[in-house]
Motif scaffolding. Structure first.
Motif, short mmCIF file in Angstrom:
data_model
loop_
_atom_site.label_atom_id
_atom_site.label_comp_id
_atom_site.label_asym_id
_atom_site.label_seq_id
_atom_site.Cartn_x
_atom_site.Cartn_y
_atom_site.Cartn_z
N ASP A 124 -19.90 78.93 136.36
CA ASP A 124 -19.97 77.59 135.77
C ASP A 124 -21.21 77.55 134.88
N THR A 125 -21.18 78.38 133.83
CA THR A 125 -22.32 78.53 132.94
C THR A 125 -21.91 78.22 131.51
N VAL A 126 -22.88 78.20 130.62
CA VAL A 126 -22.61 77.91 129.20
C VAL A 126 -22.05 79.13 128.47
N GLY A 139 -24.87 78.99 116.46
CA GLY A 139 -26.00 78.44 117.19
C GLY A 139 -25.62 77.40 118.21
N LEU A 140 -24.37 77.43 118.69
CA LEU A 140 -23.93 76.44 119.68
C LEU A 140 -24.51 76.76 121.05
N ASP A 141 -24.79 75.72 121.81
CA ASP A 141 -25.45 75.90 123.10
C ASP A 141 -24.47 76.09 124.25
N ASN A 142 -23.17 76.03 123.97
CA ASN A 142 -22.18 76.16 125.03
C ASN A 142 -20.91 76.77 124.45
N LEU A 164 -13.73 76.76 135.32
CA LEU A 164 -13.66 76.44 136.74
C LEU A 164 -13.10 75.06 137.01
N HIS A 165 -13.30 74.13 136.09
CA HIS A 165 -12.95 72.72 136.31
C HIS A 165 -11.82 72.22 135.40
N ARG A 166 -11.52 72.90 134.32
CA ARG A 166 -10.68 72.29 133.28
C ARG A 166 -9.38 73.06 133.04
#
Length: 425
Positions: free
Chosen positions: A212-214, A406-409, A420-422
Protein backbone atom coordinates in the motif's frame (compact mmCIF):
# COMPACT_ATOMS: atom_id res chain seq x y z
CA UNK A 1 -16.20 18.29 -42.23
CA UNK A 2 -15.05 18.60 -38.65
CA UNK A 3 -12.09 20.85 -37.90
CA UNK A 4 -10.01 20.12 -34.80
CA UNK A 5 -9.33 23.07 -32.52
CA UNK A 6 -5.60 22.93 -33.17
CA UNK A 7 -6.21 23.31 -36.92
CA UNK A 8 -8.42 26.43 -36.69
CA UNK A 9 -5.58 28.88 -37.58
CA UNK A 10 -5.26 27.20 -40.99
CA UNK A 11 -8.94 27.98 -41.68
CA UNK A 12 -8.90 31.68 -40.74
CA UNK A 13 -11.49 33.60 -42.74
CA UNK A 14 -13.47 30.56 -43.76
CA UNK A 15 -16.33 28.42 -42.45
CA UNK A 16 -15.56 25.78 -39.82
CA UNK A 17 -17.31 23.11 -37.81
CA UNK A 18 -15.82 22.23 -34.44
CA UNK A 19 -17.11 19.57 -32.07
CA UNK A 20 -16.25 18.77 -28.49
CA UNK A 21 -17.11 19.40 -24.88
CA UNK A 22 -18.22 22.67 -23.32
CA UNK A 23 -15.12 23.36 -21.28
CA UNK A 24 -16.14 26.75 -19.92
CA UNK A 25 -18.74 29.48 -20.45
CA UNK A 26 -18.03 33.10 -19.55
CA UNK A 27 -21.03 35.43 -19.79
CA UNK A 28 -20.75 39.22 -20.06
CA UNK A 29 -23.33 41.95 -20.66
CA UNK A 30 -23.33 41.73 -24.43
CA UNK A 31 -21.64 38.42 -25.27
CA UNK A 32 -20.78 34.97 -23.99
CA UNK A 33 -17.52 33.19 -24.62
CA UNK A 34 -17.64 29.43 -25.13
CA UNK A 35 -14.40 27.53 -24.59
CA UNK A 36 -14.65 24.22 -26.42
CA UNK A 37 -12.38 21.23 -25.73
CA UNK A 38 -11.51 18.44 -28.13
CA UNK A 39 -8.66 15.96 -28.32
CA UNK A 40 -6.33 18.56 -29.84
CA UNK A 41 -6.86 21.35 -27.30
CA UNK A 42 -9.11 24.35 -26.65
CA UNK A 43 -10.84 26.88 -28.90
CA UNK A 44 -12.91 29.98 -28.25
CA UNK A 45 -16.29 30.87 -29.72
CA UNK A 46 -17.84 34.31 -29.22
CA UNK A 47 -21.66 34.31 -29.00
CA UNK A 48 -23.49 37.63 -29.38
CA UNK A 49 -26.94 36.57 -30.61
CA UNK A 50 -29.41 36.66 -27.69
CA UNK A 51 -31.18 33.43 -28.67
CA UNK A 52 -27.85 31.61 -29.02
CA UNK A 53 -26.72 32.98 -25.64
CA UNK A 54 -29.87 31.65 -23.97
CA UNK A 55 -29.32 28.30 -25.65
CA UNK A 56 -25.71 28.17 -24.42
CA UNK A 57 -26.76 29.10 -20.89
CA UNK A 58 -28.78 25.87 -20.80
CA UNK A 59 -25.80 23.72 -21.86
CA UNK A 60 -23.60 23.13 -18.79
CA UNK A 61 -19.90 22.37 -18.82
CA UNK A 62 -19.09 18.91 -20.27
CA UNK A 63 -22.11 18.89 -22.58
CA UNK A 64 -21.04 17.74 -26.06
CA UNK A 65 -21.79 20.28 -28.79
CA UNK A 66 -21.20 21.14 -32.42
CA UNK A 67 -20.33 24.72 -33.35
CA UNK A 68 -20.56 25.91 -36.95
CA UNK A 69 -19.37 29.38 -37.77
CA UNK A 70 -16.52 31.46 -39.20
CA UNK A 71 -12.88 31.20 -38.11
CA UNK A 72 -11.93 34.80 -37.38
CA UNK A 73 -8.40 35.98 -36.64
CA UNK A 74 -7.95 37.73 -33.30
CA UNK A 75 -5.04 38.02 -30.91
CA UNK A 76 -7.37 37.51 -27.93
CA UNK A 77 -8.21 33.88 -28.69
CA UNK A 78 -6.18 30.65 -28.29
CA UNK A 79 -4.10 30.15 -31.41
CA UNK A 80 -5.04 33.60 -32.68
CA UNK A 81 -8.41 32.46 -34.07
CA UNK A 82 -11.93 32.34 -32.64
CA UNK A 83 -15.23 31.13 -34.05
CA UNK A 84 -17.79 33.88 -34.72
CA UNK A 85 -21.43 33.94 -35.85
CA UNK A 86 -21.90 30.44 -34.44
CA UNK A 87 -24.73 27.98 -34.76
CA UNK A 88 -24.61 25.69 -31.75
CA UNK A 89 -26.08 22.19 -31.73
CA UNK A 90 -26.14 19.97 -28.65
CA UNK A 91 -24.89 16.45 -29.41
CA UNK A 92 -25.69 15.09 -25.95
CA UNK A 93 -28.24 15.89 -23.27
CA UNK A 94 -27.13 18.65 -20.87
CA UNK A 95 -24.39 17.21 -18.67
CA UNK A 96 -24.96 16.64 -14.97
CA UNK A 97 -22.93 18.79 -12.57
CA UNK A 98 -19.36 17.48 -12.48
CA UNK A 99 -17.68 16.54 -9.18
CA UNK A 100 -14.47 17.94 -10.69
CA UNK A 101 -13.91 21.50 -11.91
CA UNK A 102 -12.35 20.49 -15.19
CA UNK A 103 -12.20 24.05 -16.49
CA UNK A 104 -9.62 25.12 -13.92
CA UNK A 105 -5.98 25.21 -15.12
CA UNK A 106 -5.03 22.73 -12.40
CA UNK A 107 -7.19 19.84 -11.27
CA UNK A 108 -7.71 20.86 -7.66
CA UNK A 109 -9.05 17.64 -6.16
CA UNK A 110 -7.86 15.00 -3.74
CA UNK A 111 -6.43 11.79 -5.13
CA UNK A 112 -9.37 9.66 -3.91
CA UNK A 113 -11.81 12.03 -5.62
CA UNK A 114 -9.83 11.86 -8.85
CA UNK A 115 -9.69 8.06 -8.72
CA UNK A 116 -13.37 7.72 -7.84
CA UNK A 117 -14.18 9.76 -10.95
CA UNK A 118 -11.37 8.52 -13.19
CA UNK A 119 -13.37 8.71 -16.41
CA UNK A 120 -13.88 12.43 -15.76
CA UNK A 121 -10.46 13.30 -14.35
CA UNK A 122 -8.73 12.11 -17.53
CA UNK A 123 -10.72 14.75 -19.45
CA UNK A 124 -8.75 17.52 -17.73
CA UNK A 125 -6.06 18.79 -20.16
CA UNK A 126 -3.21 18.50 -17.63
CA UNK A 127 -4.24 15.03 -16.55
CA UNK A 128 -4.86 13.99 -20.14
CA UNK A 129 -1.32 15.09 -20.99
CA UNK A 130 0.05 12.56 -18.49
CA UNK A 131 -1.40 9.67 -20.44
CA UNK A 132 -0.25 11.20 -23.70
CA UNK A 133 3.27 10.72 -22.28
CA UNK A 134 2.42 7.07 -21.69
CA UNK A 135 1.00 6.63 -25.19
CA UNK A 136 4.07 8.24 -26.75
CA UNK A 137 6.31 6.01 -24.64
CA UNK A 138 4.51 2.94 -25.95
CA UNK A 139 4.95 4.22 -29.48
CA UNK A 140 8.69 4.69 -28.96
CA UNK A 141 9.02 1.28 -27.30
CA UNK A 142 7.37 -0.50 -30.22
CA UNK A 143 9.12 1.52 -32.91
CA UNK A 144 12.58 0.93 -31.45
CA UNK A 145 12.11 -2.81 -31.14
CA UNK A 146 10.39 -3.20 -34.52
CA UNK A 147 13.38 -1.47 -36.11
CA UNK A 148 15.72 -3.87 -34.27
CA UNK A 149 14.03 -6.98 -35.69
CA UNK A 150 11.80 -7.89 -32.75
CA UNK A 151 8.38 -9.52 -33.13
CA UNK A 152 5.47 -8.31 -31.01
CA UNK A 153 3.69 -11.18 -29.25
CA UNK A 154 0.61 -11.69 -27.10
CA UNK A 155 0.86 -14.22 -24.27
CA UNK A 156 -1.75 -15.73 -21.92
CA UNK A 157 -2.74 -13.82 -18.80
CA UNK A 158 -4.07 -16.94 -17.09
CA UNK A 159 -1.53 -19.64 -16.25
CA UNK A 160 -1.47 -23.08 -14.67
CA UNK A 161 1.49 -22.24 -12.43
CA UNK A 162 2.88 -19.15 -10.77
CA UNK A 163 5.66 -17.50 -12.74
CA UNK A 164 7.95 -16.41 -9.93
CA UNK A 165 6.83 -18.55 -6.99
CA UNK A 166 3.70 -19.65 -5.19
CA UNK A 167 3.38 -16.34 -3.37
CA UNK A 168 1.91 -13.09 -4.58
CA UNK A 169 -0.47 -14.55 -7.16
CA UNK A 170 -4.19 -14.18 -7.73
CA UNK A 171 -5.85 -17.58 -7.85
CA UNK A 172 -8.82 -18.02 -10.18
CA UNK A 173 -11.23 -20.84 -10.91
CA UNK A 174 -10.66 -22.12 -14.44
CA UNK A 175 -13.60 -24.40 -15.18
CA UNK A 176 -13.14 -26.13 -11.84
CA UNK A 177 -9.35 -26.23 -12.00
CA UNK A 178 -6.97 -23.91 -10.13
CA UNK A 179 -5.22 -21.28 -12.22
CA UNK A 180 -3.47 -17.95 -11.69
CA UNK A 181 -3.40 -14.48 -13.18
CA UNK A 182 0.02 -14.08 -14.75
CA UNK A 183 2.64 -12.31 -12.65
CA UNK A 184 4.57 -11.72 -15.89
CA UNK A 185 4.84 -13.18 -19.40
CA UNK A 186 8.27 -14.54 -18.43
CA UNK A 187 7.76 -18.22 -19.27
CA UNK A 188 5.95 -17.54 -22.52
CA UNK A 189 8.36 -14.92 -23.83
CA UNK A 190 11.31 -17.22 -23.13
CA UNK A 191 9.62 -20.05 -25.02
CA UNK A 192 8.93 -17.73 -27.96
CA UNK A 193 12.62 -16.85 -28.26
CA UNK A 194 12.88 -20.38 -29.62
CA UNK A 195 10.47 -19.43 -32.40
CA UNK A 196 11.18 -15.75 -33.17
CA UNK A 197 14.60 -15.07 -31.50
CA UNK A 198 13.55 -11.54 -30.45
CA UNK A 199 10.15 -10.78 -28.94
CA UNK A 200 8.38 -8.07 -27.00
CA UNK A 201 4.98 -7.52 -25.43
CA UNK A 202 2.98 -4.78 -23.75
CA UNK A 203 0.27 -5.97 -21.43
CA UNK A 204 -1.10 -6.25 -17.89
CA UNK A 205 0.58 -8.23 -15.13
CA UNK A 206 -0.83 -9.03 -11.71
CA UNK A 207 0.86 -9.03 -8.30
CA UNK A 208 -1.16 -10.07 -5.24
CA UNK A 209 1.33 -8.50 -2.87
CA UNK A 210 -0.33 -6.41 -0.12
CA UNK A 211 1.72 -3.27 -0.83
CA UNK A 212 0.00 0.00 0.00
CA UNK A 213 2.64 2.44 -1.20
CA UNK A 214 2.94 5.24 -3.75
CA UNK A 215 5.05 3.01 -6.04
CA UNK A 216 3.11 -0.29 -6.17
CA UNK A 217 -0.03 -1.52 -7.94
CA UNK A 218 -1.72 -4.91 -7.99
CA UNK A 219 -2.09 -4.60 -11.78
CA UNK A 220 0.20 -2.58 -13.99
CA UNK A 221 1.34 -2.43 -17.60
CA UNK A 222 4.57 -4.30 -18.22
CA UNK A 223 6.77 -3.66 -21.24
CA UNK A 224 8.57 -6.98 -21.72
CA UNK A 225 11.50 -7.84 -23.97
CA UNK A 226 13.36 -11.12 -24.54
CA UNK A 227 16.16 -11.81 -27.01
CA UNK A 228 18.31 -14.76 -27.96
CA UNK A 229 21.94 -15.26 -28.96
CA UNK A 230 23.46 -13.03 -26.30
CA UNK A 231 26.79 -13.29 -24.53
CA UNK A 232 25.51 -12.12 -21.15
CA UNK A 233 23.26 -9.59 -19.42
CA UNK A 234 25.27 -6.64 -20.74
CA UNK A 235 23.81 -7.35 -24.21
CA UNK A 236 20.36 -7.07 -22.68
CA UNK A 237 21.31 -3.80 -21.01
CA UNK A 238 22.50 -2.44 -24.38
CA UNK A 239 19.08 -3.14 -25.91
CA UNK A 240 17.39 -1.54 -22.91
CA UNK A 241 19.49 1.58 -23.45
CA UNK A 242 18.26 1.84 -27.05
CA UNK A 243 14.66 1.31 -25.95
CA UNK A 244 14.87 4.07 -23.34
CA UNK A 245 16.39 6.46 -25.88
CA UNK A 246 13.61 5.60 -28.33
CA UNK A 247 10.92 6.18 -25.73
CA UNK A 248 12.34 9.55 -24.72
CA UNK A 249 12.62 10.59 -28.36
CA UNK A 250 9.02 9.57 -29.04
CA UNK A 251 7.76 11.59 -26.07
CA UNK A 252 9.73 14.65 -27.22
CA UNK A 253 8.38 14.22 -30.74
CA UNK A 254 4.76 13.50 -29.87
CA UNK A 255 4.20 15.49 -26.68
CA UNK A 256 7.06 17.96 -26.37
CA UNK A 257 8.33 19.18 -23.01
CA UNK A 258 5.59 21.60 -21.98
CA UNK A 259 2.68 19.62 -20.53
CA UNK A 260 2.37 17.51 -17.40
CA UNK A 261 5.43 18.99 -15.72
CA UNK A 262 7.54 16.95 -18.11
CA UNK A 263 11.28 16.69 -17.45
CA UNK A 264 12.85 14.49 -20.11
CA UNK A 265 16.16 12.85 -19.24
CA UNK A 266 19.23 12.50 -21.40
CA UNK A 267 19.91 8.81 -22.00
CA UNK A 268 23.70 8.35 -21.92
CA UNK A 269 25.46 6.54 -24.76
CA UNK A 270 26.39 3.90 -22.22
CA UNK A 271 24.48 3.40 -18.99
CA UNK A 272 26.87 3.37 -16.01
CA UNK A 273 27.03 0.03 -14.19
CA UNK A 274 27.95 -0.84 -10.62
CA UNK A 275 28.09 -4.31 -9.07
CA UNK A 276 25.63 -5.04 -6.28
CA UNK A 277 28.42 -5.63 -3.75
CA UNK A 278 29.97 -2.26 -4.61
CA UNK A 279 26.56 -0.60 -4.44
CA UNK A 280 26.16 -1.82 -0.86
CA UNK A 281 29.54 -0.36 0.00
CA UNK A 282 28.67 2.99 -1.61
CA UNK A 283 25.54 3.38 0.50
CA UNK A 284 27.14 2.11 3.71
CA UNK A 285 24.95 -1.00 3.93
CA UNK A 286 25.93 -4.34 5.37
CA UNK A 287 27.63 -6.61 2.81
CA UNK A 288 25.15 -9.32 3.78
CA UNK A 289 22.11 -7.34 2.63
CA UNK A 290 20.20 -9.39 0.01
CA UNK A 291 18.56 -6.41 -1.67
CA UNK A 292 18.60 -2.62 -1.94
CA UNK A 293 16.22 -0.62 0.22
CA UNK A 294 14.38 2.41 -1.25
CA UNK A 295 16.76 4.80 0.52
CA UNK A 296 19.69 2.91 -1.05
CA UNK A 297 18.18 3.36 -4.51
CA UNK A 298 17.81 7.10 -3.92
CA UNK A 299 21.38 7.41 -2.66
CA UNK A 300 22.77 5.46 -5.62
CA UNK A 301 20.85 7.63 -8.06
CA UNK A 302 22.35 10.74 -6.51
CA UNK A 303 25.78 9.12 -6.78
CA UNK A 304 25.24 8.32 -10.47
CA UNK A 305 24.31 11.94 -11.22
CA UNK A 306 27.28 13.22 -9.24
CA UNK A 307 29.89 10.77 -10.58
CA UNK A 308 28.60 9.99 -14.08
CA UNK A 309 26.19 12.79 -14.92
CA UNK A 310 23.52 10.13 -15.53
CA UNK A 311 19.98 9.81 -14.22
CA UNK A 312 20.18 6.11 -15.09
CA UNK A 313 22.24 3.54 -13.19
CA UNK A 314 22.36 -0.23 -13.65
CA UNK A 315 23.10 -2.29 -10.57
CA UNK A 316 24.27 -5.75 -11.68
CA UNK A 317 25.10 -9.00 -9.92
CA UNK A 318 22.18 -9.30 -7.51
CA UNK A 319 22.49 -12.24 -5.09
CA UNK A 320 21.19 -15.58 -6.35
CA UNK A 321 18.94 -15.92 -3.29
CA UNK A 322 16.97 -12.81 -4.36
CA UNK A 323 16.53 -13.67 -8.03
CA UNK A 324 14.09 -16.13 -9.65
CA UNK A 325 15.28 -19.68 -10.33
CA UNK A 326 15.64 -19.03 -14.06
CA UNK A 327 18.33 -16.37 -13.55
CA UNK A 328 21.80 -17.22 -14.89
CA UNK A 329 24.51 -17.26 -12.21
CA UNK A 330 27.62 -15.12 -12.52
CA UNK A 331 30.10 -17.55 -14.14
CA UNK A 332 33.05 -16.76 -11.85
CA UNK A 333 31.03 -16.62 -8.62
CA UNK A 334 27.60 -18.29 -8.44
CA UNK A 335 26.67 -16.33 -5.32
CA UNK A 336 25.85 -13.51 -7.73
CA UNK A 337 23.78 -13.45 -10.93
CA UNK A 338 24.00 -12.07 -14.44
CA UNK A 339 21.07 -9.80 -13.65
CA UNK A 340 20.48 -6.11 -13.12
CA UNK A 341 18.06 -3.50 -11.92
CA UNK A 342 17.97 -0.13 -13.65
CA UNK A 343 17.50 2.81 -11.31
CA UNK A 344 16.00 6.04 -12.60
CA UNK A 345 15.59 9.13 -10.46
CA UNK A 346 15.86 7.23 -7.22
CA UNK A 347 13.60 4.32 -8.08
CA UNK A 348 13.95 0.83 -9.52
CA UNK A 349 12.44 1.05 -13.00
CA UNK A 350 13.56 -2.11 -14.81
CA UNK A 351 14.57 -5.63 -13.84
CA UNK A 352 16.47 -7.75 -16.35
CA UNK A 353 19.23 -10.20 -16.96
CA UNK A 354 20.43 -13.39 -18.58
CA UNK A 355 18.35 -16.57 -18.18
CA UNK A 356 19.35 -20.19 -17.90
CA UNK A 357 18.96 -21.97 -21.24
CA UNK A 358 20.00 -25.54 -20.41
CA UNK A 359 17.36 -28.05 -19.30
CA UNK A 360 19.59 -29.76 -16.76
CA UNK A 361 20.50 -26.41 -15.22
CA UNK A 362 16.81 -25.65 -14.69
CA UNK A 363 16.16 -28.98 -13.00
CA UNK A 364 19.13 -28.40 -10.73
CA UNK A 365 18.11 -24.81 -9.90
CA UNK A 366 14.55 -25.82 -9.01
CA UNK A 367 15.67 -28.79 -6.93
CA UNK A 368 18.16 -26.67 -4.99
CA UNK A 369 15.33 -24.31 -4.06
CA UNK A 370 13.11 -27.13 -2.87
CA UNK A 371 10.78 -26.79 -5.84
CA UNK A 372 9.46 -29.72 -7.84
CA UNK A 373 10.57 -29.63 -11.51
CA UNK A 374 7.49 -31.68 -12.36
CA UNK A 375 5.34 -28.64 -11.53
CA UNK A 376 7.11 -26.76 -14.35
CA UNK A 377 7.23 -29.53 -16.94
CA UNK A 378 5.39 -27.54 -19.62
CA UNK A 379 7.87 -24.70 -19.21
CA UNK A 380 10.99 -26.87 -18.91
CA UNK A 381 10.24 -28.98 -21.99
CA UNK A 382 11.10 -25.99 -24.16
CA UNK A 383 14.70 -26.11 -22.97
CA UNK A 384 15.20 -29.74 -23.92
CA UNK A 385 14.67 -28.86 -27.58
CA UNK A 386 17.54 -26.43 -28.13
CA UNK A 387 17.41 -22.89 -26.78
CA UNK A 388 20.05 -20.19 -27.36
CA UNK A 389 21.61 -18.13 -24.59
CA UNK A 390 19.01 -15.45 -23.97
CA UNK A 391 17.83 -12.76 -21.62
CA UNK A 392 15.43 -9.89 -21.30
CA UNK A 393 13.88 -7.22 -19.15
CA UNK A 394 10.58 -5.78 -17.97
CA UNK A 395 9.74 -2.12 -17.53
CA UNK A 396 6.68 -0.80 -15.69
CA UNK A 397 4.93 1.79 -17.85
CA UNK A 398 3.09 3.65 -15.09
CA UNK A 399 6.20 3.89 -12.93
CA UNK A 400 8.17 5.26 -15.91
CA UNK A 401 5.53 7.91 -16.61
CA UNK A 402 5.35 8.92 -12.95
CA UNK A 403 9.12 9.45 -12.94
CA UNK A 404 9.04 11.47 -16.16
CA UNK A 405 6.24 13.74 -14.99
CA UNK A 406 7.36 14.09 -11.38
CA UNK A 407 4.15 12.63 -9.96
CA UNK A 408 4.19 11.67 -6.30
CA UNK A 409 1.99 8.58 -6.68
CA UNK A 410 1.92 5.92 -9.38
CA UNK A 411 -1.89 5.99 -9.29
CA UNK A 412 -1.77 9.45 -10.88
CA UNK A 413 -0.21 7.93 -14.00
CA UNK A 414 -2.59 4.94 -14.15
CA UNK A 415 -5.86 5.17 -16.07
CA UNK A 416 -7.91 3.01 -13.67
CA UNK A 417 -5.69 1.82 -10.80
CA UNK A 418 -6.07 -1.60 -9.24
CA UNK A 419 -4.50 -1.92 -5.82
CA UNK A 420 -5.07 -3.29 -2.36
CA UNK A 421 -8.26 -1.24 -1.92
CA UNK A 422 -9.57 -0.35 -5.37
CA UNK A 423 -11.49 -2.41 -7.92
CA UNK A 424 -13.62 0.42 -9.37
CA UNK A 425 -14.13 2.39 -11.49
Amino acid sequence: MRTLNAALPTHAGGPVRVEGWVHRRRAFADRTFLVLRDRSGLSQTVVTDDAARRQLAALPEETVVRVEGTATATSRAPGGVEVTAPVITALSPPADPSPLELWRPALDATLPTMLDHGALSWRHPAQNAVWQVAAASLRGFRRTLDDAGFTEVATPKVTATATESGAGVFAVDWFGRPAFLAQSPQFSKQALVGAFERVYETGPVFRAEPHDTVRHLAQYTSLDVELGFIDDHRDVLAVLREVLAGMVAAVAERVGTGPAGLDLPVVPEEVPVVHFSEALRLVGASPDEPDLAPEHERALSRWAVREHGSEFLAVEGYPSVKRPFYTHPQPDDPRWTNSFDLLFRGLELVTGGQRLHDHAAYVRALTERGMDPEDYRGYLDTFSHGMPPHGGFALGLERWVARLTGLDNIRRSTLFPRDLHRLTP
